[in-house]
Design a protein around this motif. Structure first.
Motif, PDB file in Angstrom:
ATOM      1  N   CYS A  50       0.879  -1.171   0.000  1.00 33.85           N
ATOM      2  CA  CYS A  50       0.000   0.000   0.000  1.00 33.85           C
ATOM      3  C   CYS A  50       0.919   1.224   0.000  1.00 33.85           C
ATOM      4  O   CYS A  50       1.813   1.329   0.840  1.00 33.85           O
ATOM      5  CB  CYS A  50      -0.894  -0.024   1.235  1.00 33.85           C
ATOM      6  N   CYS A  53       0.510   3.373   3.615  1.00 35.26           N
ATOM      7  CA  CYS A  53       0.986   2.904   4.923  1.00 35.26           C
ATOM      8  C   CYS A  53       2.108   1.874   4.807  1.00 35.26           C
ATOM      9  O   CYS A  53       2.714   1.505   5.806  1.00 35.26           O
ATOM     10  CB  CYS A  53      -0.163   2.333   5.744  1.00 35.26           C
ATOM     11  N   CYS A  63      -4.990  -0.209   1.086  1.00 37.77           N
ATOM     12  CA  CYS A  63      -5.795  -0.959   2.046  1.00 37.77           C
ATOM     13  C   CYS A  63      -7.003  -0.116   2.441  1.00 37.77           C
ATOM     14  O   CYS A  63      -7.074   1.079   2.137  1.00 37.77           O
ATOM     15  CB  CYS A  63      -4.981  -1.454   3.226  1.00 37.77           C
ATOM     16  N   CYS A  66      -6.629   3.270   3.999  1.00 37.39           N
ATOM     17  CA  CYS A  66      -5.822   4.251   3.264  1.00 37.39           C
ATOM     18  C   CYS A  66      -6.442   4.675   1.940  1.00 37.39           C
ATOM     19  O   CYS A  66      -6.048   5.690   1.380  1.00 37.39           O
ATOM     20  CB  CYS A  66      -4.446   3.665   2.970  1.00 37.39           C
TER      21      CYS A  66
HETATM   22 ZN   LIG Z   1      -2.460   1.264   3.687  1.00 32.99          ZN
END
Ligand SMILES: [Zn+2]
Ligand SMILES: [Zn+2]
Length: 242
Positions: A50, A53, A63, A66
């Motif tokens: 991701c 993050c 994700c 996010c």
């Molecule tokens: Zn993330």
């Protein structure tokens, strides 16, 4: 700022120097190649995370927490960390105008694309580079993301579309804006789509190319402009992250 004939002379000078001087690796300064096999291999990072993050996921999608709210930007991939040889190569492409570095760097993009998107139908895709503001492009003499996108298009046989996405607002470099909220504000309304260049909407997937992505903010804002004009699905692809 170099403009007009001064810039042309500067570019010509850089070209002549490229012809006279032997090539050297941007990473380790070994002569003969612009970016050697070893530095290329060291720059590449397998897998995907991701972008926001850093959680590993092998698809490059954001994700749940996010994911940019309601954005057509579904995933963002990057080939390596912005450091060492890779950082040097990106910097020399941009600031030393070593345009020949676009080719090896696009190889990294292509490798990442093939590693993660094995299943994607190439004929459904189109490539769009993240644009520079025209003043910035004039000052530099080229848009590095466009050079990368052009080489990536040659490697992948995916159609390149230039002139569709425009940067209409001059912004500070994202790295110069420390505060997260100010970074987002900095890019608000920065991108727009040329009304006479909407052919990208015929393509199911837009691959948005950039040289470096740090927070993903540039990709998110650029994707937003494309989405407003009718793009369905957008994936980001950057050479480096960090
Ligand atoms: Zn993330
Ligand atoms: Zn090297």
């Amino acid at each position: 700022m170099k403009t007009g004939w001064k810039n042309n002379i500067h570019m010509l000078g850089a070209r002549v120097l490229n012809l006279i001087l032997p090539r050297y690796c941007a990473g380790c300064r070994k002569s003969g190649e612009s970016f050697c096999e070893n530095c290329l291999a060291l720059s590449y990072k397998y897998g995907a995370n991701c972008l926001i993050c850093g959680q590993r996921n092998n698809s490059g999608s954001f994700c749940k927490n996010c994911r940019p709210q309601g954005s057509a930007l579904k995933s963002a991939l990057w080939a390596g960390r912005y450091g060492g040889a890779l950082r040097e190569a990106v910097r020399q492409l941009k600031y030393k105008k070593r345009k020949e570095l676009a080719e090896p760097l696009a190889n990294l993009l292509y490798k990442k694309f093939n590693e993660i998107y094995l299943e994607i139908k190439l004929e459904d895709c189109a490539i769009i580079p993240v644009p520079l503001h025209f003043k910035k492009e004039h000052e530099r003499g080229f848009n590095q993301a466009e050079l990368l996108a052009r080489e990536f298009s040659k490697l992948s046989d995916i159609q390149l579309l230039t002139g569709s996405l425009l940067k209409i607002k001059e912004t500070l470099a994202q790295v110069e804006v420390k505060d997260k909220e100010k970074r987002i504000k900095n890019l608000e309304g920065a991108f727009s789509v040329a009304e006479n260049a909407l052919s990208f909407t015929k393509h199911k997937t837009i691959i948005l190319i950039d040289d470096v992505s740090t927070t993903g903010a540039t990709l998110i804002h650029a994707a937003h402009a494309l989405e407003k004009a009718g793009a369905e699905k957008i994936i980001g692809l950057a050479v480096a992250h960090g």
